[in-house]
Design a protein around this motif. Structure first.
Motif, PDB file in Angstrom:
ATOM      1  N   GLY A   9       0.845  -1.189   0.000  1.00 35.82           N
ATOM      2  CA  GLY A   9       0.000   0.000   0.000  1.00 35.82           C
ATOM      3  C   GLY A   9       0.878   1.235   0.000  1.00 35.82           C
ATOM      4  N   GLY A  10       0.253   2.372  -0.029  1.00 34.76           N
ATOM      5  CA  GLY A  10       0.982   3.632  -0.015  1.00 34.76           C
ATOM      6  C   GLY A  10       1.439   3.997   1.382  1.00 34.76           C
ATOM      7  N   ALA A  11       2.161   5.098   1.471  1.00 35.58           N
ATOM      8  CA  ALA A  11       2.619   5.600   2.761  1.00 35.58           C
ATOM      9  C   ALA A  11       1.424   5.926   3.649  1.00 35.58           C
ATOM     10  N   ARG A  12       1.524   5.504   4.889  1.00 35.49           N
ATOM     11  CA  ARG A  12       0.484   5.761   5.900  1.00 35.49           C
ATOM     12  C   ARG A  12      -0.894   5.211   5.497  1.00 35.49           C
ATOM     13  N   SER A  13      -0.887   4.117   4.755  1.00 31.41           N
ATOM     14  CA  SER A  13      -2.151   3.502   4.327  1.00 31.41           C
ATOM     15  C   SER A  13      -2.758   2.596   5.386  1.00 31.41           C
ATOM     16  N   GLY A  14      -1.962   2.227   6.402  1.00 29.57           N
ATOM     17  CA  GLY A  14      -2.429   1.298   7.426  1.00 29.57           C
ATOM     18  C   GLY A  14      -1.905  -0.110   7.223  1.00 29.57           C
ATOM     19  N   LYS A  15      -0.952  -0.273   6.323  1.00 28.45           N
ATOM     20  CA  LYS A  15      -0.464  -1.621   6.003  1.00 28.45           C
ATOM     21  C   LYS A  15       0.259  -2.269   7.186  1.00 28.45           C
ATOM     22  N   SER A  16       1.072  -1.527   7.923  1.00 30.12           N
ATOM     23  CA  SER A  16       1.763  -2.117   9.074  1.00 30.12           C
ATOM     24  C   SER A  16       0.782  -2.506  10.170  1.00 30.12           C
ATOM     25  N   GLU A 162       4.456 -12.885  -6.553  1.00 29.73           N
ATOM     26  CA  GLU A 162       4.417 -14.158  -7.270  1.00 29.73           C
ATOM     27  C   GLU A 162       4.640 -15.339  -6.321  1.00 29.73           C
ATOM     28  N   ALA A 163       5.485 -15.155  -5.308  1.00 26.22           N
ATOM     29  CA  ALA A 163       5.809 -16.222  -4.362  1.00 26.22           C
ATOM     30  C   ALA A 163       4.840 -16.285  -3.182  1.00 26.22           C
ATOM     31  N   SER A 164       3.910 -15.347  -3.095  1.00 25.10           N
ATOM     32  CA  SER A 164       3.040 -15.231  -1.923  1.00 25.10           C
ATOM     33  C   SER A 164       1.759 -16.047  -2.039  1.00 25.10           C
ATOM     34  N   ALA A 165       1.344 -16.565  -0.896  1.00 27.12           N
ATOM     35  CA  ALA A 165       0.064 -17.279  -0.815  1.00 27.12           C
ATOM     36  C   ALA A 165      -1.091 -16.287  -0.853  1.00 27.12           C
ATOM     37  N   GLU A 166      -0.889 -15.127  -0.216  1.00 25.06           N
ATOM     38  CA  GLU A 166      -1.903 -14.073  -0.195  1.00 25.06           C
ATOM     39  C   GLU A 166      -1.197 -12.737  -0.404  1.00 25.06           C
ATOM     40  N   VAL A 167      -1.894 -11.820  -1.067  1.00 24.99           N
ATOM     41  CA  VAL A 167      -1.382 -10.471  -1.280  1.00 24.99           C
ATOM     42  C   VAL A 167      -2.502  -9.502  -0.928  1.00 24.99           C
ATOM     43  N   PHE A 168      -2.220  -8.627   0.022  1.00 25.43           N
ATOM     44  CA  PHE A 168      -3.205  -7.631   0.443  1.00 25.43           C
ATOM     45  C   PHE A 168      -2.736  -6.242   0.032  1.00 25.43           C
ATOM     46  N   LEU A 169      -3.650  -5.465  -0.524  1.00 31.15           N
ATOM     47  CA  LEU A 169      -3.437  -4.048  -0.790  1.00 31.15           C
ATOM     48  C   LEU A 169      -4.229  -3.293   0.262  1.00 31.15           C
ATOM     49  N   VAL A 170      -3.553  -2.412   1.004  1.00 31.81           N
ATOM     50  CA  VAL A 170      -4.225  -1.643   2.045  1.00 31.81           C
ATOM     51  C   VAL A 170      -4.342  -0.200   1.576  1.00 31.81           C
ATOM     52  N   VAL A 171      -5.578   0.299   1.571  1.00 31.79           N
ATOM     53  CA  VAL A 171      -5.868   1.679   1.185  1.00 31.79           C
ATOM     54  C   VAL A 171      -6.766   2.268   2.274  1.00 31.79           C
ATOM     55  N   GLY A 173      -6.567   2.237   5.350  1.00 30.69           N
ATOM     56  CA  GLY A 173      -6.770   1.310   6.451  1.00 30.69           C
ATOM     57  C   GLY A 173      -7.591   0.085   6.117  1.00 30.69           C
ATOM     58  N   LEU A 174      -8.041  -0.023   4.867  1.00 29.85           N
ATOM     59  CA  LEU A 174      -8.890  -1.146   4.466  1.00 29.85           C
ATOM     60  C   LEU A 174      -8.102  -2.121   3.596  1.00 29.85           C
ATOM     61  N   PRO A 175      -7.972  -3.381   4.042  1.00 31.29           N
ATOM     62  CA  PRO A 175      -7.242  -4.372   3.251  1.00 31.29           C
ATOM     63  C   PRO A 175      -8.130  -5.027   2.198  1.00 31.29           C
ATOM     64  N   VAL A 176      -7.555  -5.211   1.018  1.00 30.93           N
ATOM     65  CA  VAL A 176      -8.234  -5.921  -0.064  1.00 30.93           C
ATOM     66  C   VAL A 176      -7.335  -7.099  -0.435  1.00 30.93           C
ATOM     67  N   ASN A 177      -7.886  -8.303  -0.429  1.00 23.75           N
ATOM     68  CA  ASN A 177      -7.130  -9.490  -0.794  1.00 23.75           C
ATOM     69  C   ASN A 177      -7.074  -9.571  -2.317  1.00 23.75           C
ATOM     70  N   LEU A 178      -5.919  -9.255  -2.882  1.00 21.00           N
ATOM     71  CA  LEU A 178      -5.792  -9.183  -4.339  1.00 21.00           C
ATOM     72  C   LEU A 178      -5.909 -10.552  -5.006  1.00 21.00           C
ATOM     73  N   ARG A 179      -5.445 -11.597  -4.355  1.00 17.37           N
ATOM     74  CA  ARG A 179      -5.576 -12.938  -4.952  1.00 17.37           C
ATOM     75  C   ARG A 179      -7.044 -13.311  -5.080  1.00 17.37           C
ATOM     76  N   LYS A 180      -7.828 -13.067  -4.049  1.00 10.80           N
ATOM     77  CA  LYS A 180      -9.268 -13.380  -4.122  1.00 10.80           C
ATOM     78  C   LYS A 180      -9.957 -12.512  -5.158  1.00 10.80           C
ATOM     79  N   LEU A 181      -9.580 -11.258  -5.223  1.00 11.12           N
ATOM     80  CA  LEU A 181     -10.159 -10.349  -6.199  1.00 11.12           C
ATOM     81  C   LEU A 181      -9.844 -10.827  -7.613  1.00 11.12           C
ATOM     82  N   ARG A 182      -8.608 -11.264  -7.828  1.00  9.85           N
ATOM     83  CA  ARG A 182      -8.205 -11.764  -9.152  1.00  9.85           C
ATOM     84  C   ARG A 182      -8.995 -13.008  -9.541  1.00  9.85           C
TER      85      ARG A 182
END
Length: 185
Positions: A9-16, A162-171, A173-182
Motif C-alpha cells: 500500500g501507499g505511505a500511511r495507508s495502514g499496512k503495518s 508471485e511467491a506469496s500465498a496471499e497479497v493484500f493491498l491496504v488503502v 486502512g482497508l485491506p483488499v485481498n488481491l488474490r481473491k479479487l483476481r
C-alpha cells in the motif's frame, strides 16, 4: 514449507497496522524483523510508533541487510514473522552502493537478496508477513537514484507477490485481498 503473505500500500495507508493484526491473529510465537535504521528524528519517531504497538511477547530481530539469515536461524522457534518493511530494506542496501551507474550489479544485488529471502522462507516452517510500499504510482522521479529505487521496489514487489500465498493491498486502512479479487475476474 514456509508461506509468504505480502501486504502492500501507499505511505500511511495502514499496512503495518493490518500486518500486525494479521500476525497477532494467526501466529503463536511471533518474530518481528525490523529493517529500519534510525538516522534522524523522523525515523526515530516512526520506529517508536511501531515499537509501541508491538506486544512484549514478540521477539524483535534488527536486520537492515540480511533478513534471510534471521529466517534461517529463527524459523524453527517461531511460527510467524512480521517483516517490516521491504522498501526500507531495499533503501538500506542501495545506501551501501558506491556507484549507482552500475545498474546491472545493483539489479543483481537486490534481486539476489529477494530470492535469498524467498528461498529461506520457503525452506522454513514459518509464515512471513512482508510489508512493502507501492512507490511507482506517482510521477517519474527526477533523480537517477530515486528512479532506480522505484524500479527495484516495484520489481521486488512483483517477485514477492508471485511467491506469496496471499497479497493484500491496504488503502485508507482497508485491506483488499488481491488474490481473491483476481479469482473473481
Amino acid at each position: 514449507m514456509g508461506k509468504i503473505i505480502l501486504v502492500t500500500g501507499g505511505a500511511r495507508s495502514g499496512k503495518s497496522t493490518f500486518a500486525e493484526k494479521y500476525v497477532a491473529k494467526y501466529g503463536h510465537k511471533i518474530g518481528y524483523i525490523a529493517t529500519a535504521q534510525i538516522c534522524d528524528d523522523e525515523m526515530e519517531f516512526r520506529v517508536k510508533l511501531h515499537q509501541g504497538r508491538r506486544p512484549s511477547t514478540w521477539d524483535t530481530f534488527e536486520s537492515p541487510f540480511d533478513a534471510h539469515e534471521i529466517i534461517k536461524a529463527q524459523a524453527g522457534t517461531h511460527d510467524m514473522f512480521l517483516f517490516d518493511c521491504m522498501t526500507i530494506y531495499i533503501s538500506n542496501i542501495l545506501s551501501q552502493i558506491e556507484n549507482i551507474d552500475e545498474f546491472d550489479r545493483i539489479y543483481d544485488l537486490i534481486t539476489g537478496k529477494i530470492y535469498k529471502l524467498i528461498d529461506a522462507i520457503k525452506a522454513s516452517p514459518a509464515t512471513v508477513v512482508i510489508v512493502t510500499n507501492e512507490v511507482g504510482a506517482g510521477i517519474v522521479p527526477e533523480s537517477k537514484l530515486a528512479r532506480i529505487y522505484r524500479d527495484l521496489s516495484g520489481l521486488a514487489n512483483q517477485l514477492l507477490a508471485e511467491a506469496s500465498a496471499e497479497v493484500f493491498l491496504v488503502v485508507a486502512g482497508l485491506p483488499v485481498n488481491l488474490r481473491k479479487l483476481r479469482e473473481n475476474i
